[in-house]
Design a protein around this motif. Sequence first.
Motif, mmCIF file in Angstrom:
data_model
loop_
_atom_site.group_PDB
_atom_site.id
_atom_site.type_symbol
_atom_site.label_atom_id
_atom_site.label_comp_id
_atom_site.label_asym_id
_atom_site.label_seq_id
_atom_site.Cartn_x
_atom_site.Cartn_y
_atom_site.Cartn_z
ATOM 1 N N ASP A 156 0.888 -1.274 -0.043
ATOM 2 C CA ASP A 156 0.026 0.100 -0.008
ATOM 3 C C ASP A 156 0.697 1.262 -0.045
ATOM 4 O O ASP A 156 2.009 1.143 0.950
ATOM 5 C CB ASP A 156 -0.817 -0.217 1.396
ATOM 6 C CG ASP A 156 -2.105 1.051 1.138
ATOM 7 O OD1 ASP A 156 -2.221 1.720 0.049
ATOM 8 O OD2 ASP A 156 -2.583 1.119 2.138
ATOM 9 N N ALA A 157 0.299 2.271 -0.698
ATOM 10 C CA ALA A 157 1.373 3.452 -0.711
ATOM 11 C C ALA A 157 1.031 4.508 0.512
ATOM 12 O O ALA A 157 1.744 5.107 0.856
ATOM 13 C CB ALA A 157 0.819 4.359 -1.923
ATOM 14 N N ASN A 158 0.275 4.106 1.330
ATOM 15 C CA ASN A 158 -0.144 4.993 2.620
ATOM 16 C C ASN A 158 -0.219 3.991 3.682
ATOM 17 O O ASN A 158 -1.095 3.298 4.150
ATOM 18 C CB ASN A 158 -1.391 5.614 2.862
ATOM 19 C CG ASN A 158 -1.588 6.780 3.588
ATOM 20 O OD1 ASN A 158 -0.718 6.986 4.311
ATOM 21 N ND2 ASN A 158 -2.742 6.940 3.961
ATOM 22 N N LEU A 159 0.820 4.107 4.768
ATOM 23 C CA LEU A 159 1.248 3.274 5.740
ATOM 24 C C LEU A 159 1.519 3.981 6.998
ATOM 25 O O LEU A 159 1.912 5.137 6.924
ATOM 26 C CB LEU A 159 2.349 2.026 5.353
ATOM 27 C CG LEU A 159 2.291 1.198 4.461
ATOM 28 C CD1 LEU A 159 3.405 0.572 4.105
ATOM 29 C CD2 LEU A 159 0.927 0.195 4.816
ATOM 30 N N PRO A 160 1.214 3.440 8.297
ATOM 31 C CA PRO A 160 1.497 4.065 9.580
ATOM 32 C C PRO A 160 2.825 4.123 9.663
ATOM 33 O O PRO A 160 3.723 3.074 9.346
ATOM 34 C CB PRO A 160 0.709 3.094 10.489
ATOM 35 C CG PRO A 160 -0.211 2.365 9.794
ATOM 36 C CD PRO A 160 0.377 2.204 8.621
ATOM 37 N N ASN A 161 3.620 5.030 10.194
ATOM 38 C CA ASN A 161 5.126 4.965 10.513
ATOM 39 C C ASN A 161 5.940 5.512 9.321
ATOM 40 O O ASN A 161 7.238 5.682 9.519
ATOM 41 C CB ASN A 161 5.541 4.005 11.454
ATOM 42 C CG ASN A 161 4.639 3.902 12.767
ATOM 43 O OD1 ASN A 161 4.444 4.892 13.353
ATOM 44 N ND2 ASN A 161 4.399 2.720 13.039
ATOM 45 N N ILE A 162 5.780 4.997 8.168
ATOM 46 C CA ILE A 162 6.670 5.127 7.175
ATOM 47 C C ILE A 162 5.899 5.265 5.948
ATOM 48 O O ILE A 162 4.724 4.665 5.649
ATOM 49 C CB ILE A 162 7.634 4.112 6.994
ATOM 50 C CG1 ILE A 162 8.678 4.531 5.986
ATOM 51 C CG2 ILE A 162 7.084 2.789 6.943
ATOM 52 C CD1 ILE A 162 9.918 3.559 5.901
ATOM 53 N N SER A 163 6.301 6.171 4.855
ATOM 54 C CA SER A 163 5.649 6.247 3.578
ATOM 55 C C SER A 163 6.012 4.954 2.778
ATOM 56 O O SER A 163 6.735 4.450 2.903
ATOM 57 C CB SER A 163 5.648 7.372 2.767
ATOM 58 O OG SER A 163 7.127 7.219 2.170
ATOM 59 N N GLY A 164 4.810 4.520 1.945
ATOM 60 C CA GLY A 164 5.093 3.348 0.920
ATOM 61 C C GLY A 164 6.145 3.820 0.188
ATOM 62 O O GLY A 164 7.146 2.862 -0.170
#
Length: 216
Positions: A62-70
């Motif tokens: 996924d391109a949008n994740l918690p804690n770090i960008s995809g």
Amino acid sequence: MKYPILPPKIKILLVDDHHLFSDGITGLLQSEGSFQVVGQVYDGNHVLPTVHQKSPDLILLDANLPNISGKDLAEKIKANFPKIKIMVLTMYDESQLVREFQKIGVEGYLLKNSTKNELLSAIFRIMEGETVFDGKLSPVSSVQAFAGDEFQKRYLLTPRELEILRLIRKGHSSQAIADLTSLSLMTVKTHRRNIHFKLKTETTADLIRFAMENNL
């Protein structure tokens, strides 16, 4: 629709913070017989250790994740595990984001509104050495790419500063940006000061207005 079974089974790691979506994709892939889902990861910080442990052939990211960008995560995966293929599976149809993933060298980019057959076909094509970018994506012309590069040069913005400016436009606080990019809060604040200096702005509202006027 029948697909060739490529021995051995294709080992897939799912990286998506939406549990129901991840569970659904896992069930779909496992039912096909050609795939082995070796893990489901919901937090960006846990991806690299899982990749090291599970050695997947393909990561659905996924391109949008918690804690770090995809995007940052894809860069780290390619740097540490260059033989592992990556297909971005996301809802974001944004030309700039697609270009950034292309520069990183991901093998595919598929929208989440794709059909089952489109997903399975993309996976097989990637495993056979192709690159697959969703035909439903907005057109990305060389003129647009050139314009993006020229914009950065005109305002002397670094890629990281441009990324932070886009996140500011979306309404993210400095702490939220730090969480999304895996930067320290102090580093984000330093980037914001540099952006203000380069753009000759003073307030967050000024930055948002500038970003909107320039279609960032």
